[in-house]
Scaffold this motif. Structure first.
Motif, PDB file in Angstrom:
ATOM      1  N   ASN A  38       0.834  -1.204   0.000  1.00 45.44           N
ATOM      2  CA  ASN A  38       0.000   0.000   0.000  1.00 45.44           C
ATOM      3  C   ASN A  38       0.871   1.258   0.000  1.00 45.44           C
ATOM      4  OD1 ASN A  38      -2.286   1.632   2.262  1.00 45.44           O
ATOM      5  ND2 ASN A  38      -2.450   1.524   0.055  1.00 45.44           N
ATOM      6  N   LEU A  39       1.906   1.259   0.839  1.00 46.31           N
ATOM      7  CA  LEU A  39       2.745   2.457   0.966  1.00 46.31           C
ATOM      8  C   LEU A  39       3.409   2.817  -0.361  1.00 46.31           C
ATOM      9  CD1 LEU A  39       4.041   4.673   2.630  1.00 46.31           C
ATOM     10  CD2 LEU A  39       5.809   3.052   3.328  1.00 46.31           C
ATOM     11  N   LEU A  40       4.004   1.815  -1.017  1.00 48.36           N
ATOM     12  CA  LEU A  40       4.731   2.090  -2.257  1.00 48.36           C
ATOM     13  C   LEU A  40       3.779   2.577  -3.351  1.00 48.36           C
ATOM     14  CD1 LEU A  40       7.580   2.037  -3.262  1.00 48.36           C
ATOM     15  CD2 LEU A  40       7.329  -0.399  -3.743  1.00 48.36           C
ATOM     16  N   ASP A  41       2.605   1.987  -3.384  1.00 47.44           N
ATOM     17  CA  ASP A  41       1.585   2.422  -4.343  1.00 47.44           C
ATOM     18  C   ASP A  41       1.279   3.916  -4.142  1.00 47.44           C
ATOM     19  OD1 ASP A  41      -0.324   2.099  -6.344  1.00 47.44           O
ATOM     20  OD2 ASP A  41      -1.896   1.544  -4.919  1.00 47.44           O
ATOM     21  N   LEU A  42       1.137   4.320  -2.885  1.00 48.14           N
ATOM     22  CA  LEU A  42       0.831   5.724  -2.587  1.00 48.14           C
ATOM     23  C   LEU A  42       2.047   6.625  -2.782  1.00 48.14           C
ATOM     24  CD1 LEU A  42      -1.414   5.114   0.538  1.00 48.14           C
ATOM     25  CD2 LEU A  42      -2.157   6.065  -1.655  1.00 48.14           C
ATOM     26  N   MET A  43       3.240   6.093  -2.610  1.00 44.91           N
ATOM     27  CA  MET A  43       4.451   6.884  -2.866  1.00 44.91           C
ATOM     28  C   MET A  43       4.601   7.184  -4.355  1.00 44.91           C
ATOM     29  SD  MET A  43       7.044   5.007  -0.176  1.00 44.91           S
ATOM     30  CE  MET A  43       8.558   5.697  -0.857  1.00 44.91           C
ATOM     31  N   LYS A  44       4.194   6.246  -5.194  1.00 45.04           N
ATOM     32  CA  LYS A  44       4.321   6.461  -6.643  1.00 45.04           C
ATOM     33  C   LYS A  44       3.496   7.655  -7.105  1.00 45.04           C
ATOM     34  CE  LYS A  44       5.389   1.736  -7.943  1.00 45.04           C
ATOM     35  NZ  LYS A  44       5.089   0.612  -8.847  1.00 45.04           N
ATOM     36  N   ILE A  45       2.351   7.858  -6.470  1.00 45.37           N
ATOM     37  CA  ILE A  45       1.525   8.997  -6.873  1.00 45.37           C
ATOM     38  C   ILE A  45       1.695  10.166  -5.888  1.00 45.37           C
ATOM     39  CG2 ILE A  45      -0.140   7.733  -8.274  1.00 45.37           C
ATOM     40  CD1 ILE A  45      -1.941   7.479  -5.887  1.00 45.37           C
ATOM     41  N   GLU A  46       2.716  10.060  -5.057  1.00 44.35           N
ATOM     42  CA  GLU A  46       3.139  11.143  -4.148  1.00 44.35           C
ATOM     43  C   GLU A  46       2.034  11.594  -3.201  1.00 44.35           C
ATOM     44  OE1 GLU A  46       5.425  14.133  -6.175  1.00 44.35           O
ATOM     45  OE2 GLU A  46       6.894  12.657  -6.842  1.00 44.35           O
ATOM     46  N   ILE A  47       1.199  10.654  -2.804  1.00 43.78           N
ATOM     47  CA  ILE A  47       0.257  10.914  -1.718  1.00 43.78           C
ATOM     48  C   ILE A  47       0.956  10.613  -0.398  1.00 43.78           C
ATOM     49  CG2 ILE A  47      -1.872  10.044  -0.661  1.00 43.78           C
ATOM     50  CD1 ILE A  47      -2.966   9.975  -3.569  1.00 43.78           C
ATOM     51  N   GLU A  48       1.819   9.616  -0.398  1.00 43.72           N
ATOM     52  CA  GLU A  48       2.765   9.407   0.700  1.00 43.72           C
ATOM     53  C   GLU A  48       4.124   9.900   0.205  1.00 43.72           C
ATOM     54  OE1 GLU A  48       2.251   8.407   3.721  1.00 43.72           O
ATOM     55  OE2 GLU A  48       0.634   6.919   3.797  1.00 43.72           O
ATOM     56  N   THR A  49       4.769  10.748   1.003  1.00 46.30           N
ATOM     57  CA  THR A  49       6.064  11.298   0.586  1.00 46.30           C
ATOM     58  C   THR A  49       7.090  11.204   1.714  1.00 46.30           C
ATOM     59  OG1 THR A  49       5.277  13.496   1.195  1.00 46.30           O
ATOM     60  CG2 THR A  49       5.092  12.886  -1.119  1.00 46.30           C
ATOM     61  N   PRO A  50       7.356   9.990   2.206  1.00 48.20           N
ATOM     62  CA  PRO A  50       8.378   9.865   3.250  1.00 48.20           C
ATOM     63  C   PRO A  50       9.746  10.272   2.705  1.00 48.20           C
ATOM     64  CG  PRO A  50       7.825   7.707   2.366  1.00 48.20           C
ATOM     65  CD  PRO A  50       6.847   8.681   1.759  1.00 48.20           C
ATOM     66  N   THR A  51      10.568  10.877   3.550  1.00 49.26           N
ATOM     67  CA  THR A  51      11.937  11.200   3.135  1.00 49.26           C
ATOM     68  C   THR A  51      12.929  10.188   3.688  1.00 49.26           C
ATOM     69  OG1 THR A  51      12.089  12.706   5.026  1.00 49.26           O
ATOM     70  CG2 THR A  51      11.518  13.666   2.889  1.00 49.26           C
ATOM     71  N   HIS A  52      12.419   9.278   4.521  1.00 52.57           N
ATOM     72  CA  HIS A  52      13.280   8.224   5.059  1.00 52.57           C
ATOM     73  C   HIS A  52      12.430   6.983   5.295  1.00 52.57           C
ATOM     74  CE1 HIS A  52      16.731   6.463   7.042  1.00 52.57           C
ATOM     75  NE2 HIS A  52      16.024   6.206   8.128  1.00 52.57           N
ATOM     76  N   LEU A  53      12.910   5.830   4.820  1.00 54.77           N
ATOM     77  CA  LEU A  53      12.179   4.580   5.058  1.00 54.77           C
ATOM     78  C   LEU A  53      12.971   3.696   6.011  1.00 54.77           C
ATOM     79  CD1 LEU A  53      10.685   3.401   1.624  1.00 54.77           C
ATOM     80  CD2 LEU A  53       9.521   4.516   3.539  1.00 54.77           C
ATOM     81  N   ILE A  54      12.257   3.150   6.990  1.00 55.01           N
ATOM     82  CA  ILE A  54      12.852   2.201   7.930  1.00 55.01           C
ATOM     83  C   ILE A  54      12.262   0.832   7.603  1.00 55.01           C
ATOM     84  CG2 ILE A  54      13.095   1.580  10.369  1.00 55.01           C
ATOM     85  CD1 ILE A  54      12.571   4.618  10.957  1.00 55.01           C
ATOM     86  N   ASP A  55      13.099  -0.004   6.995  1.00 54.88           N
ATOM     87  CA  ASP A  55      12.656  -1.328   6.552  1.00 54.88           C
ATOM     88  C   ASP A  55      12.661  -2.266   7.770  1.00 54.88           C
ATOM     89  OD1 ASP A  55      12.352  -3.872   5.498  1.00 54.88           O
ATOM     90  OD2 ASP A  55      13.774  -3.568   3.850  1.00 54.88           O
ATOM     91  N   VAL A  56      11.482  -2.701   8.185  1.00 62.17           N
ATOM     92  CA  VAL A  56      11.386  -3.531   9.394  1.00 62.17           C
ATOM     93  C   VAL A  56      11.362  -5.027   9.076  1.00 62.17           C
ATOM     94  CG1 VAL A  56      10.243  -1.747  10.777  1.00 62.17           C
ATOM     95  CG2 VAL A  56       8.853  -3.333   9.426  1.00 62.17           C
ATOM     96  N   ASN A  57      11.519  -5.381   7.795  1.00 68.30           N
ATOM     97  CA  ASN A  57      11.358  -6.781   7.396  1.00 68.30           C
ATOM     98  C   ASN A  57      12.329  -7.745   8.082  1.00 68.30           C
ATOM     99  OD1 ASN A  57       9.169  -7.119   5.301  1.00 68.30           O
ATOM    100  ND2 ASN A  57      10.260  -5.343   4.479  1.00 68.30           N
ATOM    101  N   GLY A  58      13.498  -7.241   8.492  1.00 71.47           N
ATOM    102  CA  GLY A  58      14.461  -8.139   9.114  1.00 71.47           C
ATOM    103  C   GLY A  58      14.198  -8.412  10.593  1.00 71.47           C
ATOM    104  N   LEU A  59      13.215  -7.740  11.179  1.00 71.07           N
ATOM    105  CA  LEU A  59      12.948  -7.931  12.613  1.00 71.07           C
ATOM    106  C   LEU A  59      12.281  -9.282  12.864  1.00 71.07           C
ATOM    107  CD1 LEU A  59      11.662  -4.356  13.559  1.00 71.07           C
ATOM    108  CD2 LEU A  59      13.980  -5.297  13.788  1.00 71.07           C
ATOM    109  N   ASP A  60      12.465  -9.766  14.085  1.00 75.72           N
ATOM    110  CA  ASP A  60      11.958 -11.095  14.449  1.00 75.72           C
ATOM    111  C   ASP A  60      10.487 -10.978  14.870  1.00 75.72           C
ATOM    112  OD1 ASP A  60      11.707 -13.720  15.191  1.00 75.72           O
ATOM    113  OD2 ASP A  60      12.690 -13.463  17.134  1.00 75.72           O
TER     114      ASP A  60
END
Lengths: 217, 318
Positions: free
Chosen positions: B33-55
């Motif tokens: 969802n986030l990336l979809d919204l970033m493509k159309i610049e409705i979400e415009t984070p300037t920093h992404l924290i990738d949490v996929n590696g967390l347990d």
């Protein structure tokens, strides 16, 4: 010069090289442990580069990419594996389906930088023109396409889908969610609902998949 | 898409601290969802924290006989879990009615809860939207409202919450576990996670800045027959017009929550006391004061019928 010059492979390479050189220039920033510091002190509009390695079809492919690069664009524009198609680019059509770590995903809705070290299988890794994957051969045999644009996504999706069935992952089409699923036509249709075919070749697609699944003679 | 810096989280505490302290930071997990919204610049984070590696990708029994679902458990894995299919089938069914297989393979438990609305006016940056640009107005109020909410709305926003999973979790009395930027943790009912829009529809949850959802916890199985009935414009891969999550006991009592009608999963523990005697009264109580338009007035009757159908489904299971 006509429109087709723009898709000449050598020209594609030249464009990609020019863009990479541009991105590697002074304006670019690097992602990594110090990136947050950079985020607060550098131009927030400047591209950010990241180093990563994708393992694509069994081969390590080191890359330097703008963090904004989707897995789909990394495959198509940087590794030139153009068998994976860009349809909607919003996760709605399934044309970009690839297999990552054994699972089918929409390559357009994933950042390449999130897949550092991941094993990725594209249509180019499933079979070769002289040695087709059984699913590719079945699609040919059943004429399971018209324009062909969605086909590579359909094939990658269906190969991974049959593996999901084999692992017993349930679907919305099943009567009893606790029971082991079987490859009925309703199950196959529901499980392929993430792949759209605007030509409407669905019946032949299901025939091809059912043949590989062993539920159709 | 706007440029952003990127880091991989090393611990839940570090992730929460970073998300609160780095301006413009957002977590990314599945990203569907986030990336979809970033493509159309409705979400415009300037920093992404990738949490996929967390347990946080495990499903574990709790001491009291419930189930703790890690925030990173993918929708596919949650729906396929033998304990979920056996003891909480309404959850498995809701997940399988959600999105497409490719999306479920990426989408996470926490991300599903925190996904944004699919209101088309929210997605169209040429239109006013109080959720996207606070104070700009709501194009949906004068627009085409077929998919929109009819209860829990306000004059500022009528967007519906799109999740099926959340409706099932609500009927199962799930709780949410989080960690905050100062390292403290807390646990609260899912019912308290989503806010109603009021005059601030851009504030969608009760989470603090940087607060990271770490798990969703199910209480011990409630028994009964579980049904998730979703009515939509296509047989698959479409958002709900109306959905019903039902847990029905042998005596006809039980719990019911509605999806597709409100800015959050819609349930009333008080109203559902009437489930055994008068199911229509339960829906009428849930939808009391509904604000509909000609485009979506059908949702009231559809919700009544969807609950009737869900009860019939439950009765047919022996």
């Amino acid at each position: 010069m006509n429109e087709y010059d723009a898709v000449d492979p050598s020209r594609r390479d030249a464009l990609a090289l020019g863009r990479d050189l541009l991105l590697a220039g002074a304006a670019a920033r690097w992602a990594g442990p110090t990136s947050a510091h950079a985020a607060t002190t550098r131009d927030p509009q400047a591209p950010v580069l990241a180093k990563l390695t994708l393992r694509v079809n069994g081969e390590a492919r080191p890359l330097v990419l703008d963090t904004r690069t989707t897995l789909l664009d990394a495959l198509r524009e940087h590794l030139h594996l153009t068998g994976t198609k860009k349809g909607c680019d919003h996760g709605q059509c399934g044309a970009c389906t690839v297999i990552v770590g054994g699972r089918r995903i929409n390559a357009c809705l994933s950042l390449a930088v999130m897949h550092d070290g991941d094993d990725i299988t594209t249509i180019e890794g499933l079979g070769t023109p002289g040695h087709l994957h059984p699913m590719q051969a079945a699609f040919v045999r059943h004429d399971a396409y018209q324009c062909g644009y969605c086909t590579t996504g359909q094939i990658c999706s269906s190969v991974a889908m049959l593996e999901e069935l084999r692992r017993g992952i349930p679907s919305h089409a099943g009567g009893d969610v606790a029971a082991a699923p079987t490859a009925t036509p309703d199950e196959l249709r529901e499980r392929m609902s993430g792949n759209i075919c605007r030509c409407g070749a669905y019946s032949n697609i299901i025939d091809a998949i059912a043949e590989v699944a062993g539920t159709r003679p | 898409m706007r440029a952003f810096t990127y880091e991989r989280a090393t611990s839940t505490a570090q992730a929460a601290e970073r998300a609160a302290s780095v301006s413009g930071a957002k977590f990314i997990a599945g990203g569907t969802n986030l990336l979809d919204l970033m493509k159309i610049e409705i979400e415009t984070p300037t920093h992404l924290i990738d949490v996929n590696g967390l347990d946080l990708a495990r499903i574990e029994p709790t001491p009291d006989g419930g189930l703790r679902i890690g925030a990173l458990v993918r929708n596919t894995d949650l729906a396929a879990d033998a304990r979920v299919r056996r003891d909480y089938p309404v959850l498995a069914r809701a997940l399988l009615a959600d999105a497409s297989p490719q999306l479920r393979n990426r989408a996470t438990t926490a991300g599903n809860l925190l996904q944004r609305t699919r209101c088309p006016y929210f997605y169209d940056s040429d239109q006013p939207c109080n959720k996207r640009v606070p104070g700009s107005g709501c194009a949906a109020l004068a627009g085409y409202r077929r998919m929109h909410a009819i209860v829990g709305t306000s004059d500022a926003c009528i967007a519906a919450h799109p999740s099926d999973m959340a409706v099932a979790l609500r009927v199962l009395d799930a709780t949410v576990e989080t960690i905050r930027a100062d390292g403290s943790t807390r646990s609260f009912p899912l019912a308290d996670l989503h806010r109603l829009p009021g005059s601030t529809p851009h504030l969608e949850t009760t989470l603090d800045a940087g607060e990271l959802v770490t798990a969703v916890v199910l209480p011990p199985p409630a028994g009964g027959v579980h049904v998730y009935r979703k009515v939509r414009d296509r047989a698959s891969y479409a958002f709900a017009l109306v959905s019903v999550a039902l847990v029905r006991q042998a005596d006809g009592s039980g719990r019911v929550a509605l999806g597709g009608v409100a800015p959050k999963p819609w349930r009333s523990e008080e109203a559902e006391h009437a489930l055994a005697s008068d199911p229509t009264a339960v829906v009428d109580a849930l939808l009391e004061g509904a604000r509909t338009s000609p485009d979506n007035a059908f949702k009231v009757a559809l919700a009544r019928r969807a609950l009737d159908a869900a009860i019939a489904d439950a009765r047919s299971v022996r």
